[in-house]
Design a protein around this motif. Structure first.
Motif, mmCIF file in Angstrom:
data_model
loop_
_atom_site.group_PDB
_atom_site.id
_atom_site.type_symbol
_atom_site.label_atom_id
_atom_site.label_comp_id
_atom_site.label_asym_id
_atom_site.label_seq_id
_atom_site.Cartn_x
_atom_site.Cartn_y
_atom_site.Cartn_z
ATOM 1 N N HIS A 128 -2.382 5.234 -8.638
ATOM 2 C CA HIS A 128 -0.873 5.141 -8.156
ATOM 3 C C HIS A 128 -1.044 4.524 -6.601
ATOM 4 O O HIS A 128 -0.236 3.759 -6.306
ATOM 5 C CB HIS A 128 -0.584 6.607 -7.830
ATOM 6 C CG HIS A 128 0.239 7.141 -9.399
ATOM 7 N ND1 HIS A 128 1.449 6.095 -9.882
ATOM 8 C CD2 HIS A 128 -0.437 7.930 -10.508
ATOM 9 C CE1 HIS A 128 2.261 6.982 -11.178
ATOM 10 N NE2 HIS A 128 1.077 7.461 -11.483
ATOM 11 N N GLU B 49 -1.174 0.523 -6.633
ATOM 12 C CA GLU B 49 0.571 0.629 -6.665
ATOM 13 C C GLU B 49 1.485 0.228 -5.381
ATOM 14 O O GLU B 49 2.073 -0.586 -4.984
ATOM 15 C CB GLU B 49 0.825 1.056 -8.020
ATOM 16 C CG GLU B 49 2.608 1.140 -8.388
ATOM 17 C CD GLU B 49 3.568 1.690 -9.603
ATOM 18 O OE1 GLU B 49 2.766 2.060 -10.616
ATOM 19 O OE2 GLU B 49 4.322 1.995 -9.048
ATOM 20 N N GLU B 50 0.652 1.842 -4.906
ATOM 21 C CA GLU B 50 2.005 1.913 -3.686
ATOM 22 C C GLU B 50 1.788 0.796 -3.121
ATOM 23 O O GLU B 50 2.707 0.606 -1.684
ATOM 24 C CB GLU B 50 1.988 3.268 -3.638
ATOM 25 C CG GLU B 50 2.377 4.409 -4.362
ATOM 26 C CD GLU B 50 2.616 5.543 -4.059
ATOM 27 O OE1 GLU B 50 1.597 5.753 -2.887
ATOM 28 O OE2 GLU B 50 2.307 6.337 -4.705
ATOM 29 N N GLU B 51 -0.021 0.525 -2.493
ATOM 30 C CA GLU B 51 0.120 -0.845 -1.674
ATOM 31 C C GLU B 51 0.424 -1.774 -1.562
ATOM 32 O O GLU B 51 0.900 -2.310 -0.766
ATOM 33 C CB GLU B 51 -1.559 0.169 -0.929
ATOM 34 C CG GLU B 51 -2.412 -0.263 -0.228
ATOM 35 C CD GLU B 51 -3.291 -0.732 0.127
ATOM 36 O OE1 GLU B 51 -4.004 -1.573 1.126
ATOM 37 O OE2 GLU B 51 -3.936 0.706 -0.371
ATOM 38 N N LEU C 277 3.161 -2.463 -3.041
ATOM 39 C CA LEU C 277 4.779 -2.129 -3.243
ATOM 40 C C LEU C 277 4.820 -2.569 -1.844
ATOM 41 O O LEU C 277 5.604 -3.356 -1.049
ATOM 42 C CB LEU C 277 4.751 -1.643 -4.010
ATOM 43 C CG LEU C 277 5.645 -1.502 -5.126
ATOM 44 C CD1 LEU C 277 6.051 -0.080 -6.421
ATOM 45 C CD2 LEU C 277 6.243 -2.567 -6.236
ATOM 46 N N ARG C 278 4.247 -2.221 -0.724
ATOM 47 C CA ARG C 278 4.370 -1.901 0.463
ATOM 48 C C ARG C 278 4.151 -3.329 1.183
ATOM 49 O O ARG C 278 4.847 -4.833 2.032
ATOM 50 C CB ARG C 278 3.519 -1.297 1.412
ATOM 51 C CG ARG C 278 4.058 -0.092 1.674
ATOM 52 C CD ARG C 278 3.678 0.933 2.484
ATOM 53 N NE ARG C 278 1.641 1.233 2.671
ATOM 54 C CZ ARG C 278 1.535 1.780 1.593
ATOM 55 N NH1 ARG C 278 2.170 2.832 0.613
ATOM 56 N NH2 ARG C 278 0.139 2.274 1.813
#
Lengths: 443, 443
Positions: free
Chosen positions: A317, A320-322, A324-325
């Motif tokens: 996760h 993924e978050e990094e 997306l940013r």
């Protein structure tokens, strides 16, 4: 490379027939053989995509063979095939299943999935010819569309069986090369839309033990013959659509462009850097631009996939978050920017397998190859066992494959390693079945 | 946006028929209309790929129209069409040509190339209806496969005409969507494999003046109606093949991969940075991976194009060299590296057009729109004029297109700008023809 070897004396007294197993594997590979790489009769890869004509042929062969052994065969509404051999107790307890899949990647090999199903068949053949019967029912599962290569959802039908996605979503999956064809339409065409619900309630399993090639280099590099798989990496598959605008490459200054291929390239590079930083994996396997692209035109749209993996879900996760940013920042960086959209197509959390199964496998491995011959492992790839583990004790057995190569025509597992893997599978099932009797007697 | 306007009094006394020109452009666009973007009858783009059935139809239409005007029509072995109107002097001197192309990009517009040919037809129609005759022969050329979109070689047939590549190389070009079809097989299928050699010796031109939309934003942004094009950017097209090895994304650590898509992504990002540093352009329009790619498999091979442009050839070469060094370094950076191969598919050096032509156009523009209405420019795109300039005095006229957009269905040039461009073309030809008489008399 150390080759596996079945010792003269086996715990069960039964012995896998190495040459019969080897011949059966390659006999079935005539359906879907492709991508020749050498001169030997077996020196090809496979392209047996889910529910194509070759997959339908090998399914009919499988049905014939298990029925010859006296198994009953059930097919559910996802085309999952359950072959079942009655145990001596006559119990109605769900069977101890040996499961894997017969479908392959479009440029796949002869062992991924196939070894698990054909190895399981060899286990039943060996039991049958010795007159050996387990106490409880045992059997084989051939799971439909494990690869997710033709219909883009991997471990598709064990996922439905586990109740993780609705069957309609799986039925509606479209052939990635021909969007007029759905998984359901192919099930119907080949007569594999079975009459029982695809569900762990309609067809429960007592346990699920899966023999599989490692698909990585670790066993080979450490000189081990058997991996006892304690769990699986978590992973998520995302699909990104980057939309720009087509424009002439000679007359459109960078400042006026909306270039989705430049942006996608930056995103792929960024995802690799982010994954490395976290000790995770992030990979782009598919990238598509419109067919009418040309050298002197900026493409209008790019679609690409991202596959993020790590044994710890929190790391998956975080990556993924990094990503997306980072991707959102990239989408505004060049010229007039691009539009970014994405979907999460697969979410497979990290899994820990059940000690009742892993202990049965450990005991089998220890007895067959000794302390130096086996090791504990985590699976890097997803497998149907990930979904079965939600509803029954599950574990996996890994055997080495040459150079750690899989999903490639040259994928190879030596006959000795195939046979040793099948022997571990047999002993594990026997161990599990006996332990089950003991636990049941205690109650 | 300032719209072009033909003044009441023109230098030649002739006057382009704006509505006839507009109607003719769009009449011909019924062959190949595609990619509707609005509700108006002309609100589509074009997909009239070289020598497809629609291109063959518009060629037959063009042949009919020029013959109605009394032109002779010659077709050479590349299918280039030369329409020729006799001048009053009865001289055998090569004609003063107005040339461009009727083929389009697969997602192209209604003006790129088309305006040059249909505008030239309107010039001949205007002369004919007024009984006006030039001194020397004038005419129109429809060059085959200017776009290089179907058969991957742009300005293909003016290139052969100029002797820059052998005709066999051009004939052997394969349809990028269907490698069984060659340019020659399509010439034969449609009856456009003419009987005269494609060469500046077999069919010399006295001059070549090309009317074209700008394909960039400069005229619009500066409020000018006419660009007098003094030359063209140099550019080179390269095609890179990056070879790796397919491998499972979940089980193959980064250190063991040969990932061509990651490498290609880094190369595309690097080429953009290098071009920016040099004030040049570098663009990737095409990127392909094998059809059988999948989300959880590292691709085996990536092919991508690179289009490098700058008005100074030295800068084009510097960018190319820096890209090649950078790409070679990238190919060893990750995992077990990838193999890099490349070809140079197009080499179009920077060009300076001939003062006899540019002066004729400047005089025409000055007389029609005055000092504030026109400007000198360099072409960002390649054009057939680049090759004709090697063997005859050549220059180009640019007119604005909306938002600088071309190679896109919404490409648009206002009727007033089309007509003013054709009027500049007419006056330029008249000026050139008269200057030629004067120069000849002096000799």
């Amino acid at each position: 490379m150390r080759l596996g070897k079945i010792p003269k004396v086996t715990p069960s007294g039964l012995r896998i027939n190495q040459s019969r197993l080897w011949e059966t594997i390659h006999e079935t590979c005539k359906w879907g053989a492709a991508h020749r790489w050498g001169e030997g009769p077996n020196d090809t890869g496979m392209a047996r995509l889910t529910l194509n004509n070759e997959d339908a042929r090998v399914r009919r062969w499988f049905a014939d063979e298990v029925q010859k052994l006296g198994c009953t065969l059930a097919v559910d509404q996802m085309g999952n095939m359950f072959a079942r051999q009655k145990g001596s107790l006559g119990s109605s307890r769900p069977m101890i299943a040996m499961g894997s899949h017969l479908d392959t990647q479009p440029r796949g090999g002869r062992y991924d999935g196939i070894l698990g199903v054909v190895g399981a068949l060899e286990v039943l053949r060996t039991m049958k010819e010795s007159g050996f019967r387990t106490n409880y029912d045992v059997g084989i599962v051939n799971w439909t569309n494990e690869e997710g290569a033709r219909f883009p959802k991997s471990m598709c039908s064990s996922c439905v069986w586990a109740g993780a996605i609705p069957i309609q979503a799986a039925w509606d999956l479209r052939d990635i090369q021909n969007n007029k064809v759905t998984l359901r339409s192919e099930l119907e065409r080949h007569g594999y839309l079975g009459d029982i619900s695809c569900s762990h309630e309609a067809y429960p399993l007592g346990a699920h033990i899966e023999l599989h090639i490692e698909q990585g280099p670790i066993l080979e590099e450490t000189g081990r013959s058997v991996g006892v798989v304690l769990g699986a990496q978590g992973y998520r598959w995302l699909k990104f659509t980057v939309t720009g605008k087509d424009a002439h490459t000679g007359t459109t200054p960078f400042s006026a462009r909306k270039d989705p291929l430049l942006a996608a390239s930056k995103m792929i590079v960024a995802s690799n850097e982010i994954a490395k930083k976290h000790g995770a994996l992030a990979s782009t396997g598919i990238l598509k631009i419109p067919d009418n692209s040309s050298t002197n035109t900026v493409a209008s749209e790019v679609v690409f996939t991202l596959d993020i993996r790590h044994p710890d879900d929190a790391v998956v996760h975080a990556v993924e978050e990094e990503c997306l940013r980072s991707f959102q920042a990239i989408s505004t960086q060049d010229g007039k920017g691009v539009t970014l959209n994405w979907t999460v197509d697969t979410d497979s959390p990290a899994v820990k397998f059940h000690p009742d199964c892993t202990n049965s496998i450990k005991a089998a491995a220890e007895a067959l190859v000794g302390k130096e011959g086996w090791m504990e492992m985590t699976s890097g790839a997803g497998h149907d066992s990930v979904y079965t583990s939600r509803h029954c004790p599950t574990a996996m057995i890994f055997v080495p494959c040459r150079d750690g190569v899989s999903h490639h025509p040259t994928e190879y597992c030596a006959p000795e390693d195939c046979a040793l893997g099948a022997q571990v599978l047999l002993e594990s099932v026997v161990n599990y079945d006996r332990a089950l009797v003991e636990r049941t007697e205690k109650q």
